[in-house]
Write a protein that holds these residues in place. Structure first.
Motif, mmCIF file in Angstrom:
data_model
loop_
_atom_site.group_PDB
_atom_site.id
_atom_site.type_symbol
_atom_site.label_atom_id
_atom_site.label_comp_id
_atom_site.label_asym_id
_atom_site.label_seq_id
_atom_site.Cartn_x
_atom_site.Cartn_y
_atom_site.Cartn_z
ATOM 1 N N GLN A 207 -9.647 5.577 -5.379
ATOM 2 C CA GLN A 207 -10.379 4.344 -5.680
ATOM 3 C C GLN A 207 -9.517 3.383 -6.509
ATOM 4 N N TYR A 208 -8.812 3.903 -7.496
ATOM 5 C CA TYR A 208 -7.936 3.079 -8.333
ATOM 6 C C TYR A 208 -6.800 2.490 -7.494
ATOM 7 N N ARG A 209 -6.195 3.328 -6.648
ATOM 8 C CA ARG A 209 -5.090 2.857 -5.811
ATOM 9 C C ARG A 209 -5.553 1.762 -4.852
ATOM 10 N N GLN A 210 -6.718 1.936 -4.260
ATOM 11 C CA GLN A 210 -7.236 0.923 -3.337
ATOM 12 C C GLN A 210 -7.541 -0.384 -4.062
ATOM 13 N N ALA A 211 -8.011 -0.296 -5.296
ATOM 14 C CA ALA A 211 -8.273 -1.501 -6.084
ATOM 15 C C ALA A 211 -6.963 -2.252 -6.368
ATOM 16 N N LEU A 212 -5.888 -1.528 -6.672
ATOM 17 C CA LEU A 212 -4.583 -2.162 -6.896
ATOM 18 C C LEU A 212 -4.097 -2.879 -5.637
ATOM 19 N N ILE A 213 -4.245 -2.220 -4.505
ATOM 20 C CA ILE A 213 -3.779 -2.769 -3.238
ATOM 21 C C ILE A 213 -4.574 -4.017 -2.864
ATOM 22 N N ALA A 214 -5.885 -4.003 -3.104
ATOM 23 C CA ALA A 214 -6.759 -5.107 -2.701
ATOM 24 C C ALA A 214 -6.741 -6.285 -3.668
ATOM 25 N N ASP A 215 -6.284 -6.071 -4.900
ATOM 26 C CA ASP A 215 -6.331 -7.128 -5.907
ATOM 27 C C ASP A 215 -5.466 -8.318 -5.506
ATOM 28 N N LYS A 216 -5.909 -9.496 -5.861
ATOM 29 C CA LYS A 216 -5.175 -10.742 -5.599
ATOM 30 C C LYS A 216 -4.857 -11.410 -6.938
ATOM 31 N N PRO A 217 -3.849 -10.907 -7.650
ATOM 32 C CA PRO A 217 -3.558 -11.426 -8.991
ATOM 33 C C PRO A 217 -2.870 -12.785 -8.990
ATOM 34 N N THR A 218 -2.899 -13.389 -10.169
ATOM 35 C CA THR A 218 -2.155 -14.615 -10.438
ATOM 36 C C THR A 218 -1.107 -14.266 -11.490
ATOM 37 N N MET A 219 0.134 -14.679 -11.250
ATOM 38 C CA MET A 219 1.237 -14.390 -12.161
ATOM 39 C C MET A 219 1.734 -15.687 -12.795
ATOM 40 N N LYS A 220 2.198 -15.559 -14.050
ATOM 41 C CA LYS A 220 2.766 -16.708 -14.753
ATOM 42 C C LYS A 220 3.862 -16.189 -15.677
ATOM 43 N N LEU A 221 4.972 -16.911 -15.753
ATOM 44 C CA LEU A 221 6.076 -16.565 -16.644
ATOM 45 C C LEU A 221 6.154 -17.606 -17.745
ATOM 46 N N ASP B 161 0.835 -1.207 0.000
ATOM 47 C CA ASP B 161 0.000 0.000 0.000
ATOM 48 C C ASP B 161 0.869 1.256 0.000
ATOM 49 N N GLY B 162 1.969 1.244 0.744
ATOM 50 C CA GLY B 162 2.882 2.384 0.764
ATOM 51 C C GLY B 162 3.503 2.630 -0.603
ATOM 52 N N PHE B 163 3.895 1.555 -1.277
ATOM 53 C CA PHE B 163 4.469 1.667 -2.618
ATOM 54 C C PHE B 163 3.447 2.228 -3.598
ATOM 55 N N VAL B 164 2.258 1.650 -3.643
ATOM 56 C CA VAL B 164 1.213 2.090 -4.573
ATOM 57 C C VAL B 164 0.849 3.543 -4.322
ATOM 58 N N ASN B 165 0.670 3.908 -3.062
ATOM 59 C CA ASN B 165 0.292 5.287 -2.755
ATOM 60 C C ASN B 165 1.390 6.282 -3.127
ATOM 61 N N PHE B 166 2.655 5.877 -2.982
ATOM 62 C CA PHE B 166 3.754 6.765 -3.372
ATOM 63 C C PHE B 166 3.835 6.904 -4.887
ATOM 64 N N VAL B 167 3.837 5.781 -5.601
ATOM 65 C CA VAL B 167 4.020 5.790 -7.050
ATOM 66 C C VAL B 167 2.845 6.448 -7.772
ATOM 67 N N TYR B 168 1.627 6.194 -7.309
ATOM 68 C CA TYR B 168 0.444 6.695 -8.013
ATOM 69 C C TYR B 168 -0.098 7.999 -7.449
ATOM 70 N N ASP B 169 0.602 8.603 -6.493
ATOM 71 C CA ASP B 169 0.170 9.890 -5.942
ATOM 72 C C ASP B 169 0.137 10.940 -7.051
ATOM 73 N N GLY B 170 -1.014 11.550 -7.245
ATOM 74 C CA GLY B 170 -1.166 12.565 -8.281
ATOM 75 C C GLY B 170 -1.379 12.006 -9.672
ATOM 76 N N VAL B 171 -1.311 10.674 -9.828
ATOM 77 C CA VAL B 171 -1.485 10.030 -11.130
ATOM 78 C C VAL B 171 -2.831 9.313 -11.192
ATOM 79 N N ALA B 172 -3.208 8.662 -10.091
ATOM 80 C CA ALA B 172 -4.458 7.896 -10.057
ATOM 81 C C ALA B 172 -5.247 8.268 -8.809
ATOM 82 N N ASP B 173 -6.574 8.187 -8.922
ATOM 83 C CA ASP B 173 -7.411 8.538 -7.784
ATOM 84 C C ASP B 173 -7.359 7.454 -6.703
#
Length: 135
Positions: free
Chosen positions: A31-45, A17-29
């Motif tokens: 609601q968008y930042r909270q959605a990024l923080i709450a998301d539970k993605p699946t990654m694959k390489l 949450d600290g990273f997202v809020n720092f990086v997206y400060d002034g770039v995203a609202d």
């Protein structure tokens, strides 16, 4: 490499949450930042010829794919800003450096047994964020 094509689902995170809020400060609202923080993605390489593809599937089933060749810089616009990306590979560690005019973001993805650990750092931010994914 046993981790190619294996799906890793977010298990837990520290200071993301600290990273997202720092990086997206002034770039995203907020609601968008909270959605990024709450998301539970699946990654694959996926290995593809000389390159790779990171495939990310979000909880809402939307997907994002990022293709790269190790050591080859490429351009992308993120949040309306031009950025240059380079990913290097050292064994089971993939390190992506994203360069913005304001500073750099480093994302280190390390495979360990049945776990993927992603560490986020950024110039001008004193913190470190870590996300842990389980196979």
């Amino acid at each position: 490499m046993a981790y190619f094509g294996k799906e890793f689902k977010l298990d837990r995170q520290e200071n993301y949450d600290g990273f997202v809020n720092f990086v997206y400060d002034g770039v995203a609202d907020e609601q968008y930042r909270q959605a990024l923080i709450a998301d539970k993605p699946t990654m694959k390489l996926i290995k593809s010829g000389d390159g790779y593809a990171w495939c990310c599937t979000k909880a809402d089933k939307s997907t994002h794919e990022e293709r790269f060749v190790p050591g080859v810089e490429y351009d992308e616009v993120i949040g309306g800003k031009n950025a240059k990306h380079t990913t290097t590979v050292d064994g089971n560690v993939f390190t992506k450096v994203t360069k913005f005019p304001e500073g750099n973001i480093t994302i280190k993805k390390e495979f360990k047994d049945n776990e993927l650990v992603i560490t986020y750092t950024c110039t001008k931010w004193e913190g470190t964020a870590v996300r842990y994914f389980k196979a």
